[in-house]
Design a protein around this motif. Structure first.
Motif, PDB file in Angstrom:
ATOM      1  N   CYS A 264       0.956  -1.535  -0.030  1.00 53.06           N
ATOM      2  CA  CYS A 264      -0.039  -0.214   0.083  1.00 53.06           C
ATOM      3  C   CYS A 264       1.103   1.357   0.254  1.00 53.06           C
ATOM      4  O   CYS A 264       0.465   2.409  -0.163  1.00 53.06           O
ATOM      5  CB  CYS A 264      -0.647  -0.293   0.873  1.00 53.06           C
ATOM      6  SG  CYS A 264       0.440   0.173   2.680  1.00 53.06           S
ATOM      7  N   ILE A 266       3.301   4.684   1.305  1.00 55.31           N
ATOM      8  CA  ILE A 266       3.605   5.058   2.832  1.00 55.31           C
ATOM      9  C   ILE A 266       3.129   6.545   1.867  1.00 55.31           C
ATOM     10  O   ILE A 266       3.503   6.956   1.584  1.00 55.31           O
ATOM     11  CB  ILE A 266       5.256   5.413   3.427  1.00 55.31           C
ATOM     12  CG1 ILE A 266       5.151   3.573   3.877  1.00 55.31           C
ATOM     13  CG2 ILE A 266       5.180   6.882   4.942  1.00 55.31           C
ATOM     14  CD1 ILE A 266       7.038   3.618   4.293  1.00 55.31           C
ATOM     15  N   SER A 267       1.881   8.043   2.916  1.00 53.40           N
ATOM     16  CA  SER A 267       1.680   8.895   2.206  1.00 53.40           C
ATOM     17  C   SER A 267       3.004  10.147   2.156  1.00 53.40           C
ATOM     18  O   SER A 267       4.411   9.174   3.538  1.00 53.40           O
ATOM     19  CB  SER A 267       1.485   9.224   3.777  1.00 53.40           C
ATOM     20  OG  SER A 267       1.451   9.674   4.736  1.00 53.40           O
ATOM     21  N   SER A 312       8.528   5.849  -1.661  1.00 56.69           N
ATOM     22  CA  SER A 312       7.709   4.893  -1.137  1.00 56.69           C
ATOM     23  C   SER A 312       6.761   5.572  -1.645  1.00 56.69           C
ATOM     24  O   SER A 312       7.134   7.625  -1.748  1.00 56.69           O
ATOM     25  CB  SER A 312       6.959   4.869   0.514  1.00 56.69           C
ATOM     26  OG  SER A 312       5.478   4.550  -0.025  1.00 56.69           O
ATOM     27  N   GLU A 314       2.350   6.058  -2.430  1.00 58.04           N
ATOM     28  CA  GLU A 314       0.838   5.848  -1.822  1.00 58.04           C
ATOM     29  C   GLU A 314       0.482   4.933  -2.609  1.00 58.04           C
ATOM     30  O   GLU A 314       0.194   5.261  -3.836  1.00 58.04           O
ATOM     31  CB  GLU A 314      -0.084   6.606  -1.163  1.00 58.04           C
ATOM     32  CG  GLU A 314      -0.682   6.393  -0.021  1.00 58.04           C
ATOM     33  CD  GLU A 314      -1.383   7.092   0.925  1.00 58.04           C
ATOM     34  OE1 GLU A 314      -2.023   7.326   1.423  1.00 58.04           O
ATOM     35  OE2 GLU A 314      -1.012   8.835   0.428  1.00 58.04           O
ATOM     36  N   THR A 318       7.124   0.699  -1.702  1.00 61.49           N
ATOM     37  CA  THR A 318       7.718   0.876  -0.706  1.00 61.49           C
ATOM     38  C   THR A 318       9.349  -0.260  -1.593  1.00 61.49           C
ATOM     39  O   THR A 318       9.330  -1.090  -1.040  1.00 61.49           O
ATOM     40  CB  THR A 318       7.250   0.214   0.988  1.00 61.49           C
ATOM     41  OG1 THR A 318       6.428   1.059   0.849  1.00 61.49           O
ATOM     42  CG2 THR A 318       8.594   0.834   1.796  1.00 61.49           C
TER      43      THR A 318
END
Length: 334
Positions: A264, A266-267, A312, A314, A318
């Motif tokens: 998923c 990372i923001s 990363s 989002e 990552t």
């Protein structure tokens, strides 16, 4: 403190000097001296006092700067009273005595706290070592029984206990540190085998491309760092087709080991904080996160003089990179 403020503190001395000068001028006037000479005498007396105070202010300011510099240069500032020069005036001697007593009490308290922490750390290490034996026995039993769900849970407990052990040791790596030549390819493969059941159950596609290289570092610590990064990747797969890539990247100055997943991500707002202890991100729905894996990986890499970076995007990927700098790596001859 500027010179004006210093003079305000010396107001009583200045008034006394004015009164004394005035009395001296009256006596000289009574003795028959002219008023012009008396005015000149008074002006010279006041100017001389001001000049003397200016010289004293400059000397005190220089002494203050020396004391501040000496204090700032101390790594442990509570030892300041042991190295600072003693004062000369009576009031400052009283403050200096109080400072020495306070620093002595603080040092004794810190020594007691360090001893307590050391005892607690040793107990945690001993407990972790002891508890790993029955956990390993349970894992082996469930493996023989082909009960892989229970085996996976016991392996998870084992990993948490190992994480606790390395966290307890992270401040004193020099006591458990042994540098030797390692085959990077073998070390990575050994770390991957620890998670083979997780990969099979989650349907993770592995892409491992490690060149034949040797690195000089501690094998146990490097394996633990790899396990923390892999565990962190396993927690955040959110796609049907899960992929974990581990590959090496060789440059003239260093070798990089890259662990990249298509989870998923990372923001951008969370990315600068992922190495902080206990940071789990702004998305509270990710209850699986403990915020310890990347923190421990970064801490131990710093101790081992290895670099650790993370990139990363989002929703996309990552990428964690472990960097072995020049002098700790060379191409192996096989």
């Amino acid at each position: 403190m500027n010179f004006i403020i210093y003079l305000e503190m010396k107001l009583c001395d200045f008034l006394f000097h004015i009164v004394f000068t005035g009395l001296a001028a009256l006596l000289l006037f009574a003795a028959g001296f002219r008023q012009g000479y008396l005015f000149l005498f008074s002006a010279i007396s006041v100017c001389a006092w001001l000049f003397f105070q200016l010289l004293r202010y400059c000397r005190l300011q220089k002494r203050q700067e020396q004391i501040m510099y000496l204090t700032d240069s101390l790594h442990e500032t509570w030892y300041a009273s042991e190295v600072l020069p003693g004062p000369r005036d009576l009031e400052s001697k009283g403050y200096y005595y109080a400072l020495k007593k306070a620093c002595k009490a603080m040092t004794e308290r810190l020594d007691d706290m360090e001893a307590e922490q050391q005892d607690y750390r040793e107990y945690i290490e001993s407990f972790a070592h002891e508890i790993k034996v029955p956990i390993s026995a349970l894992s082996l039993t469930f493996d023989n029984m082909k009960d892989y769900e229970l085996k996976k849970e016991t392996d998870r407990i084992f990993n948490l206990v190992e994480q606790m052990l390395y966290y307890a040791r992270s401040e004193n790596t020099e006591k458990d540190y042994f540098v030797r030549r390692l085959d990077l390819q073998d070390t990575v493969h050994d770390s991957i085998l620890k998670f083979r059941r997780y990969f099979l159950d989650a349907g993770v596609e592995l892409d491992v491309r490690i060149e034949k290289l040797s690195v000089f570092t501690d094998e146990k610590w490097l394996s633990f760092i790899l396990s923390q990064v892999i565990q962190n990747s396993l927690k955040y797969f959110d796609k049907i087709q899960k992929r974990l890539s581990i590959y090496s990247d060789v440059t003239p100055a260093s070798v990089s080991l890259v662990i990249e997943d298509n989870g998923c991500g990372i923001s951008a707002s969370d990315l600068p904080r992922v190495f902080e202890k206990g940071f789990t991100g702004s998305d509270r729905s990710k209850s699986v996160s403990t915020g310890m894996e990347l923190y421990l990986a970064k801490t131990l890499c710093d101790r081992l003089n290895l670099g650790l970076t993370i990139e990363s995007l989002e929703g996309k990927f990552t990428r964690v990179t472990i960097i072995f700098p020049e002098g700790t790596v060379h191409a192996a001859e096989f």
